[in-house]
Structures are given as structure tokens and as C-alpha cells.
Design a protein around this motif. Structure first.
Motif, short mmCIF file in Angstrom:
data_model
loop_
_atom_site.label_atom_id
_atom_site.label_comp_id
_atom_site.label_asym_id
_atom_site.label_seq_id
_atom_site.Cartn_x
_atom_site.Cartn_y
_atom_site.Cartn_z
N PRO B 148 0.83 -1.21 0.00
CA PRO B 148 0.00 0.00 0.00
C PRO B 148 0.86 1.26 0.00
N MET B 149 0.28 2.34 -0.51
CA MET B 149 1.01 3.60 -0.57
C MET B 149 1.36 4.10 0.83
N ALA B 150 0.46 3.89 1.77
CA ALA B 150 0.73 4.32 3.15
C ALA B 150 1.97 3.61 3.69
N THR B 151 2.16 2.36 3.29
CA THR B 151 3.35 1.62 3.74
C THR B 151 4.60 2.21 3.12
N VAL B 152 4.50 2.64 1.88
CA VAL B 152 5.65 3.31 1.23
C VAL B 152 6.02 4.56 2.02
N MET B 153 5.02 5.33 2.41
CA MET B 153 5.27 6.55 3.17
C MET B 153 5.96 6.23 4.48
N THR B 154 5.51 5.16 5.12
CA THR B 154 6.12 4.77 6.40
C THR B 154 7.57 4.37 6.20
N HIS B 155 7.82 3.55 5.19
CA HIS B 155 9.20 3.10 4.93
C HIS B 155 10.11 4.28 4.62
N LEU B 156 9.60 5.22 3.85
CA LEU B 156 10.43 6.39 3.50
C LEU B 156 10.75 7.21 4.74
N ALA B 157 9.73 7.50 5.52
CA ALA B 157 9.94 8.34 6.70
C ALA B 157 10.90 7.64 7.67
N ARG B 158 10.69 6.37 7.91
CA ARG B 158 11.54 5.65 8.87
C ARG B 158 12.94 5.47 8.33
N GLY B 159 13.03 5.13 7.05
CA GLY B 159 14.34 4.93 6.46
C GLY B 159 15.17 6.19 6.53
N ARG B 160 14.57 7.32 6.18
CA ARG B 160 15.32 8.58 6.23
C ARG B 160 15.74 8.90 7.66
N ALA B 161 14.81 8.68 8.59
CA ALA B 161 15.13 8.97 10.00
C ALA B 161 16.25 8.06 10.50
N HIS B 162 16.21 6.79 10.13
CA HIS B 162 17.23 5.86 10.61
C HIS B 162 18.60 6.16 9.99
N LEU B 163 18.58 6.57 8.75
CA LEU B 163 19.85 6.90 8.10
C LEU B 163 20.47 8.11 8.80
N ARG B 164 19.63 9.09 9.10
CA ARG B 164 20.16 10.26 9.80
C ARG B 164 20.69 9.89 11.16
N LYS B 165 19.96 9.02 11.83
CA LYS B 165 20.40 8.58 13.16
C LYS B 165 21.79 7.97 13.08
N GLU B 166 21.98 7.07 12.10
CA GLU B 166 23.27 6.41 11.94
C GLU B 166 24.37 7.43 11.66
N LEU B 167 24.08 8.36 10.75
CA LEU B 167 25.10 9.33 10.37
C LEU B 167 25.38 10.30 11.51
N PHE B 168 24.34 10.67 12.22
CA PHE B 168 24.50 11.60 13.33
C PHE B 168 25.36 10.99 14.42
N GLU B 169 25.10 9.73 14.76
CA GLU B 169 25.89 9.05 15.79
C GLU B 169 27.34 8.92 15.36
N TYR B 170 27.53 8.58 14.10
CA TYR B 170 28.89 8.47 13.57
C TYR B 170 29.60 9.81 13.67
N ALA B 171 28.89 10.88 13.27
CA ALA B 171 29.49 12.21 13.27
C ALA B 171 29.82 12.67 14.70
N ARG B 172 28.96 12.33 15.63
CA ARG B 172 29.23 12.72 17.03
C ARG B 172 30.47 12.01 17.56
N GLN B 173 30.56 10.71 17.24
CA GLN B 173 31.73 9.96 17.73
C GLN B 173 33.02 10.48 17.11
N ARG B 174 32.95 10.91 15.86
CA ARG B 174 34.17 11.38 15.18
C ARG B 174 34.43 12.86 15.41
N GLY B 175 33.52 13.53 16.11
CA GLY B 175 33.70 14.96 16.36
C GLY B 175 33.39 15.84 15.17
N ILE B 176 32.67 15.27 14.23
CA ILE B 176 32.30 16.08 13.05
C ILE B 176 31.23 17.10 13.45
N VAL B 177 30.37 16.71 14.40
CA VAL B 177 29.40 17.64 14.96
C VAL B 177 29.57 17.66 16.47
#
Lengths: 302, 199
Positions: B148-177
Motif C-alpha cells: 500500500p502507498m501508506a506503507t511506502v510513506m512509512t518506509h520512507l519516513a523511517r528509512g530517512r530517520a534511521h539513516l540520519r540517526k546512523e550518520l548523526f551518531e557516527y558524526a558525534r563519535q568522530r567529532g564532526i558535529v
């Protein structure tokens, strides 16, 4: 922000809301929210640009084309060469050969797990179903429909060869035919496992490689070939090679393969020959709809 | 066959990069591409002329990627089951730094972007690639994935959020942010403090 709001936000940023919904949301946004949305959209677009930074290398495309041509050539040449009568005789022979190998002296072994542990020389000898040399081992490989050549240069039986073939066996692993070849490598045991490239057996081999239980692994023809043993000559995995189809005797030019005019190959009697069945794994996602062939988005069913 | 291959070749870069970013083991990319091209050829009679050829090709490729990922038996890091509190807190120190200059941020993350992307679930990766990289609509994505289209929306929102989470944690550990109030402040803050002290 909860999940529903987040999804709606992204639908807005992706331009997927209807004009009315987009206008409503737009009106309700504060200037701070608008700025944050803009920066989030910018971030996503930058991520997308990074993910899209890859072009198909020429080699990869040529491999894809060559693979397709080989498939078509195999179907077209072989079918044209055989003719339907010879194909029927060959089919009978293949069934008899397969039965002779896999049902002698015992029925194919159904294994729940694909044992990939190292064995001793003594154990290897007892596990073999055929022990009478290279021709029998080749028959086992052929009966499992692996399009590979075992020892095309006949190096195994040469005096200076570091390895001796002890035997071979075929197993049924969850419906997949798996072949094992057993070797004595200058007194050390070694085993070569051939599994279909796609399937559960291949997955088990992949796991064993990741765990360091297998020495090497190689894709050859339609087989995944793995080698097990504590001291395995690096050349062992090279004794298997892709097999080639018999050359036609009608003076066909070497090089590019020509399919007879029209979209399908035909045999000598002019009957259409279907290309070999490609496993239809095109509907692995659930909710397959076997109904109409096209859908609202104009996408044909596969 | 030549005509068919000519039509498919127009999309070779798109097909290749989709497989490259989607398949867990990059050594399988060539095989996945070859398999998809062969399957498209074998099933070309099922394509209805006038319909979306590109989407039809991608649908085949998606299934080949799915099979390839299943074969390598990779279990994705279960980020898609992450509860709400595991996603990025938008008020966390350094989060705005990430959004302010995304190009510089992602350059500093380097190849971690690709590694983090591979760690989100297969279906989320697929949706993000189809939407953000290949530009398909939600409706087209829903049709290709048969969800369903609603499922696509959920996957997109969650996927983008999780990717940011991963990158943000990486950046914090490396002192990038910035990693917090007690952490080393950003350079412009140091500069402005020095300016105050001097003057």
C-alpha cells in the motif's frame, strides 16, 4: 514529532500531497518550521546525490550482454543441433543417467543441514558414492546439471599432480542437487562442494565463508564451488571450469551468435523452441496479484 | 534482441547504481544486473507496450536484489524496529549542524554514508532509492513493491530517520558535529569568545 506527522511532512516535501492538502499544510507552518523543512529537504537531496554517484562500468554491461547471448546461444544452437527426436532420446538418457548415479547404491541422501566441516581421509573415502575415477565423478557433476567441466586438462591423473580424486557423491539438499568431490592432497584431505548458485545451499556456503570455515569459494557456470580442507593447494579450485557447448557442424561463423530471424529460435522442423525457463522469482514480495497484466501506474505485471 | 538491449541500455546506469546501493554484497552487483537483464529479455512478451518500461525493468531488478540479499543471509541491523526514542532528537546538540551544510557534512562522513545506508532495512533502502534517486512517485513505488502507498510513506519516513540517526551518531563519535554542551565547542564559538576577551 510523531510518526504520522513525520510521514505527512515527507509527503509534503516530496510533492506527493494533493494541492489542497499541500496548501492546508503550508498555511499551518510557522516560519521556523518552514526553514527547518527546507533544510531537511536540502539534506535529503544531498544524500540522494551521493547515492546516485555511480555509473555502470562498461565491463559490467558487457558481462550482462554476454551472459544473455550465451543463454540464447545455448538454447538456439543446442536445440537446432539436436532436433526434437534427438532431444527426446537425450532426455531419456539423462533421466537414466541421473537415476543410475543418484539411486545407486542408495537413494539420494536428503540432508537437513549442509555439512561443511573438515573430514579425515578415511571418512572421505567412506562418504563417496562413486570411487572409480574421473569419468564417474564427471557423470555425477553432469547429472546434477552443473554446466562445468571437471578437470578439462586431465591434470588430476598426471604423475606430478598434487591431488588424487578419491570419489564423488550427490546429495539432495532441500530439493537442490549438491555434488561433493573428495581429494587426497599429498596426504591431506580436501573436499570440493558444488551447489547451485541461487538457493539454500549457496546461502549455507556463504555463511560458512563468512565464518571462515571454507578455504575458498568461486562462481563457475551455474555452480558455486567451495573448497574445504586445512591444506588445500590453491590450484584445486581451478580444476573446474565453465563448460562450452558442442561446436555446430554447419559452418556457423565464430564470434557473435545469430538467432534465426524472428523472435524465437526454431528447430530443424521449424517448431518454435522456447528459451530455457528462467526461474520466475519475480514475485518475491507478498501480496502478488495474479489478476490484470497492467495496473493503474501503467506497470506491466512481470 | 539488439532492439531490446538497446532499450534496456538507456537505463544501464540507473539499474547499476540501484543494484550497487541495494545489494548487501557488492561482489554480486554484476550478477544481479546480468540476471535482471536476462530475466527482462525472457519476459519481454509480458511487457505491455505503452506502459512504463522503466518501472517494469526496475520491478525485475528489485526482485533480483531481493533474492541476492536473501542468499547472502544478511540480517539487517533491526533499525526498522527502533522505538520512537531511538530516532534522532531534533533538538540534540549538533543536529542542526548536520542540516546546515549537508554537503560538507556528508563529505566529512565519507564512505560511512554508504555503509550506514546498507544498514537500514532492505525495503527502506529500496523505497529511498526509488523515490530520492530514481524519482518514482509514491504510487509507482507502491505498485512495484506491491504494497500500500501508506506503507511506502512509512518506509520512507523511517528509512530517512534511521539513516540520519546512523550518520548523526557516527558524526558525534568522530567529532564532526558537537556531541553536547560539555564537549569541545565549534570553532566559530571559540573565535567569538576570543574576540570578546580581547576586546
Amino acid at each position: 514529532m510523531n510518526r504520522r506527522t513525520d510521514e505527512r511532512k515527507w509527503a509534503y516535501l516530496d510533492g506527493e500531497l494533493s494541492p489542497a492538502e499541500a496548501a492546508d499544510l503550508d498555511q499551518a507552518l510557522s516560519s521556523e518550521e518552514r526553514a527547518r523543512f527546507a533544510s531537511e529537504l536540502r539534506f535529503e537531496r544531498t544524500v540522494a546525490a551521493k547515492l546516485s554517484d555511480a555509473a555502470c562500468p562498461d565491463n559490467s554491461w558487457w558481462r550482462a550482454k554476454a551472459s544473455l547471448q550465451r543463454r540464447r546461444a545455448g538454447a538456439g544452437r543446442f536445440a537446432a543441433w539436436m532436433g526434437w527426436r534427438a532431444a527426446a532420446v537425450f532426455a531419456c538418457f539423462a533421466v537414466v543417467a541421473a537415476a543410475a548415479v543418484f539411486f545407486r547404491p542408495q537413494a539420494p541422501t536428503k540432508t537437513e543441514h549442509l555439512p561443511l566441516q573438515r573430514d579425515t581421509l578415511g571418512t572421505l573415502k567412506t562418504r563417496a558414492q562413486v570411487t572409480d575415477g574421473l569419468p564417474s565423478a564427471r557423470a555425477v557433476v553432469q547429472a546434477a546439471a552443473f554446466n562445468v567441466s571437471l578437470d578439462p586438462l586431465n591434470s588430476l591423473e598426471a604423475a606430478e599432480s598434487p591431488y588424487r580424486l578419491l570419489g564423488a557423491r550427490g546429495d539432495d539438499f532441500h530439493g537442490e542437487l549438491v555434488v561433493r568431490l573428495f581429494f587426497d592432497c599429498s596426504g591431506a584431505p580436501a573436499e570440493m562442494v558444488l551447489v547451485p548458485r541461487a538457493g539454500q545451499a549457496a546461502a549455507e556456503v556463504g555463511r560458512a565463508v563468512a565464518a571462515g570455515d571454507l578455504e575458498s569459494c568461486r562462481q563457475i557456470g551455474n555452480a558455486l564451488v567451495a573448497v574445504i580442507g586445512s591444506s588445500v593447494p590453491s590450484g584445486l579450485v581451478q580444476i573446474i571450469d565453465e563448460t562450452s557447448f558442442p561446436a555446430p557442424d554447419d559452418g556457423d561463423a565464430a564470434g557473435a551468435i545469430e538467432i534465426p530471424s524472428g523472435e524465437s529460435a526454431t528447430d530443424a522442423a521449424g517448431t518454435d523452441i522456447e528459451a530455457p525457463d528462467v526461474p520466475d522469482d519475480s514475485s518475491v514480495f507478498p501480496n502478488e496479484d495474479p489478476g490484470s497484466t497492467t495496473n493503474d501506474a501503467g506497470i506491466s505485471a512481470v | 534482441m539488439d532492439d531490446f538491449l538497446e532499450n534496456v541500455e538507456k537505463y544501464r546506469d540507473q539499474l547499476y547504481r540501484f543494484a550497487l546501493r541495494n545489494v548487501w554484497d557488492s561482489s554480486f552487483v554484476d550478477d544481479v544486473l546480468a540476471s535482471a537483464v536476462a530475466s527482462a529479455y525472457e519476459n519481454r512478451h509480458k511487457f505491455a507496450p505503452g506502459t512504463n518500461f522503466r518501472a517494469w525493468l526496475f520491478k525485475i531488478l528489485i526482485n533480483k536484489c531481493f533474492v541476492a540479499n536473501r542468499e547472502t543471509m544478511r540480517v539487517p541491523f533491526p533499525l526498522d524496529q527502533a522505538p520512537e526514542d531511538r530516532l534522532v532528537d531534533e533538538n540534540a546538540p549538533g543536529y542542526r549542524d548536520m542540516l546546515e551544510d549537508p554537503e560538507e557534512f556528508l563529505n566529512q562522513c565519507g564512505d560511512e554514508v554508504y555503509r550506514a545506508f546498507r544498514r537500514i532495512s532492505l525495503v527502506q533502502r529500496t523505497c529511498i532509492l526509488l523515490k530520492d534517486v530514481e524519482g518514482f512517485s509514491y504510487k509507482e513505488i507502491a505498485e512495484m513493491l506491491e504494497i500500500p502507498m501508506a506503507t511506502v510513506m512509512t518506509h520512507l519516513a523511517r528509512g530517512r530517520a534511521h539513516l540520519r540517526k546512523e550518520l548523526f551518531e557516527y558524526a558525534r563519535q568522530r567529532g564532526i558535529v558537537r556531541s553536547g554542551a560539555a564537549a569541545v565547542p565549534r570553532l566559530e564559538v571559540i573565535a567569538s569568545r576570543k574576540a570578546k576577551e580581547a576586546g
